[in-house]
Structures are given as structure tokens and as C-alpha cells.
Design an enzyme around this catalytic site. Structure first.
Site, PDB file in Angstrom:
ATOM      1  N   SER A 118      -1.971  -6.012 -10.369  1.00 56.71           N
ATOM      2  CA  SER A 118      -0.697  -5.334 -10.132  1.00 56.71           C
ATOM      3  C   SER A 118       0.107  -5.295 -11.422  1.00 56.71           C
ATOM      4  O   SER A 118      -0.377  -4.852 -12.455  1.00 56.71           O
ATOM      5  CB  SER A 118       0.042  -6.037  -8.983  1.00 56.71           C
ATOM      6  OG  SER A 118       1.166  -5.297  -8.573  1.00 56.71           O
ATOM      7  N   GLU A 215      -5.970   1.710  -9.971  1.00 56.53           N
ATOM      8  CA  GLU A 215      -5.499   1.555  -8.594  1.00 56.53           C
ATOM      9  C   GLU A 215      -3.981   1.553  -8.646  1.00 56.53           C
ATOM     10  O   GLU A 215      -3.383   1.489  -9.726  1.00 56.53           O
ATOM     11  CB  GLU A 215      -6.042   0.265  -7.970  1.00 56.53           C
ATOM     12  CG  GLU A 215      -5.583  -1.018  -8.640  1.00 56.53           C
ATOM     13  CD  GLU A 215      -4.285  -1.578  -8.087  1.00 56.53           C
ATOM     14  OE1 GLU A 215      -4.004  -1.374  -6.889  1.00 56.53           O
ATOM     15  OE2 GLU A 215      -3.539  -2.220  -8.844  1.00 56.53           O
ATOM     16  N   HIS A 280      -4.642  -3.284  -4.368  1.00 57.64           N
ATOM     17  CA  HIS A 280      -3.684  -3.693  -3.350  1.00 57.64           C
ATOM     18  C   HIS A 280      -4.160  -3.464  -1.918  1.00 57.64           C
ATOM     19  O   HIS A 280      -3.363  -3.554  -0.989  1.00 57.64           O
ATOM     20  CB  HIS A 280      -2.364  -2.939  -3.550  1.00 57.64           C
ATOM     21  CG  HIS A 280      -1.594  -3.352  -4.776  1.00 57.64           C
ATOM     22  ND1 HIS A 280      -1.926  -2.881  -6.029  1.00 57.64           N
ATOM     23  CD2 HIS A 280      -0.527  -4.162  -4.930  1.00 57.64           C
ATOM     24  CE1 HIS A 280      -1.079  -3.392  -6.908  1.00 57.64           C
ATOM     25  NE2 HIS A 280      -0.225  -4.171  -6.273  1.00 57.64           N
TER      26      HIS A 280
END
Length: 310
Positions: A118, A215, A280
Site C-alpha cells: 500500500s 494494484e 488490497h
């Protein structure tokens, strides 16, 4: 300049001390405690850095002040008894402290395992650029996926202790968005974080020769379009050999997301695999960054040339 393989740290062994650092957002105490218990069940000795349970004095989306977060990570890395640093959670904040780290001291301390994803993408990029060190795009110990999903936990555990057992990465869901087979050095992470890094000090300016992992979470289709367009216009993606796509949680109906991905990435003329199983989503496989690998779009696999850790 073509990307080259980075230095791999050693694998972990039972009894190793592992530092937990909060580089970004705050983590609920109960999640942190549950994650620490999992590390202990693996035979590791977790060391919680001083500000992991803290809160920023003004901004509640940060775990503590920028200088404190940077000091925690620097001290953890420079502690010779610590074999790895695992992030407590992502969120936001790594950008704010990346330039406050003592990179001279970190380089001098030598290679260690570093794990996160992230917002931590910013730190993966920084470690690659400033230390030449391979890192692991994998779950934080306070993330719900790590706490609730056995596949996610086992992927990280095996990578840390038995890296030769996880040379072929991917889920049955993986399939070709653009067919083909390619070899290169892995890099990437959260797409919006890669775009946000462009133009910053020490930022990577070329991914030539790289297998790009992408992502994201919570970005509507038009915002994903903007992010990918910025990466393309910057020239960062010129010369990438292939693209592996992970999850796009809360980014809207996947059919719309897929069309954006196909439109923006299809013109690169390289293999693209979708839904490989990192990020995620419900499963977050650990993906080594800075290592040579082969992406096979038809097989839906990413195969490492050698184990992620020595």
C-alpha cells in the site's frame, strides 16, 4: 539504464528478532496484538518500536509525528540484533517521512528483510534507489487480510523461512489480459503511490527491463485512468518487459476497471497478467521486489529465477 537485480537479504530463522514499525497510519491495538501473536507463533521475537501505538498530535490519520516514525524505522534497521522490519499498517504517511530517514546509517547497517504494501510502496522505491536492496511487497501485521486469511499468512511465512518453496507465484484467478511471456526485474506496488513519487528526490526515472507490479484501492475508473496515464506520460514505463496486476478493491465494477487497464497498458506491447493475487484484495500474496523473474501470461504465473531471500 536497464534495471538489474538488487541485493537479497538472508532468510529468517526461528528465534530471530523482528522489529515492527508504524510508518504510516495508526493501527488499532487489538489488531497489532493479534499480529504480534502470529509472529510469535512462527518462532520470531517481535520488537515493537516506541511510536507504533502512538497518534500524531494533530493529524489522526498518522500514527505519530513524522520524525518519530522515521526515527523508529532508522533505529530498527540499525539495530544489529534485528533481522527484519515489518510494517504495522499502511494508510498514509510514508511519503512524509521517507526523506527524514538516515539513509547513510541504513546503508551502513547492511541488508535486512523489509515487508509492507500500500502506502509503503514509497519506502520500497526508496530502499531500491538508495540502498540497492530487494524488499518484500507483503502484508502488514495489523492488516485484516493478514489476520484473517490463511493463504496470505502462509505466503509471507514461507517467503521468510522457506523462500525456495514459493518460487512460482499466482492464484488460479490469474489470466492473461495481454498474452505473452517476459523476463525482468520486479518492481512496483500501489499505482497511485508510484505516480505520486514521480519528480520527487531520488525517485526512479525508468523501469526499463522491469516486470511491473500494479494494484490499488478505492480509485474509481477515471482516477485509475489518470494515474496510469501519468505513469505513461512520465516515461517511467518505457521499456518495461511485462506487467502483473493485483487487486483493485473498491475501485468500482471490475469490468470497467479492466477496460481502463486494457486501454492504458495494452499499448505497451508487453504481456499483462490480471488478478495475480496481491494487494488490497481478499488474498495478498507476498511478492519480492528487485529480483529477476519470468511472467507467463497464459499460465498466470510469476516465477522467480531464485528464492526471494538467501
Amino acid at each position: 539504464m536497464t534495471l538489474t537485480e538488487l541485493t537479497r537479504p538472508r532468510r529468517l530463522r526461528s528465534g530471530d528478532r523482528v522489529a515492527v514499525a508504524a510508518t504510516s497510519g495508526p493501527v488499532p491495538d487489538e489488531r497489532l496484538d493479534e499480529g504480534l501473536d502470529i509472529l510469535r507463533s512462527w518462532g520470531l521475537e517481535p520488537v515493537v518500536m516506541p511510536h507504533v501505538r502512538g497518534r500524531h498530535t494533530r493529524f489522526r490519520y498518522l500514527s505519530s509525528d513524522d520524525a518519530d516514525r522515521a526515527r523508529d524505522l532508522t533505529e530498527a534497521w540499525c539495530d544489529p540484533s534485528v533481522a527484519a522490519v515489518i510494517c504495522a499498517r499502511g494508510g498514509y504517511g510514508a511519503q512524509r517521512m521517507a526523506d527524514l530517514l538516515d539513509w547513510t546509517a541504513i546503508r551502513a547497517a547492511g541488508p535486512k528483510v523489509f515487508v509492507g504494501y500500500s502506502d509503503v510502496t514509497v519506502l520500497h522505491e526508496a530502499f531500491a534507489a538508495r540502498t540497492g536492496l530487494a524488499t518484500l511487497h507483503g502484508p502488514m501485521i495489523g492488516a485484516l487480510t493478514f489476520l484473517k486469511d490463511e493463504t496470505t499468512r502462509e505466503s509471507l511465512r514461507a517467503t521468510l523461512f522457506e523462500p525456495e518453496s514459493v518460487r512460482v507465484l499466482g492464484l488460479p484467478s490469474a489470466r492473461a489480459l495481454v498474452p505473452g511471456r517476459a523476463r525482468g526485474v520486479t518492481l512496483g506496488g500501489c499505482a497511485s503511490m508510484l505516480a505520486a513519487e514521480l519528480g520527487t528526490p531520488h525517485a526512479r526515472v525508468s523501469a526499463r527491463g522491469g516486470l511491473l507490479l500494479l494494484e490499488d484501492v478505492g480509485e474509481e475508473d477515471y482516477r485509475l485512468d489518470r494515474i496510469l496515464t501519468q505513469l505513461l506520460r512520465s516515461g517511467l514505463l518505457d521499456g518495461v518487459t511485462g506487467v502483473a496486476l493485483g487487486s483493485w478493491a473498491d475501485c468500482g465494477p471490475y469490468e470497467r476497471v479492466r477496460e481502463v487497464l486494457r486501454d492504458r497498458l495494452g499499448g505497451l506491447g508487453v504481456p499483462v497478467v490480471e488478478e495475480l493475487g496481491f494487494g488490497h484484495g481478499d488474498v495478498n500474496l507476498t511478492m519480492p521486489l528487485g529480483v529477476l523473474a519470468v511472467l507467463d501470461a497464459e499460465a498466470g504465473t510469476l516465477t522467480l529465477d531464485r528464492p526471494a531471500l538467501d
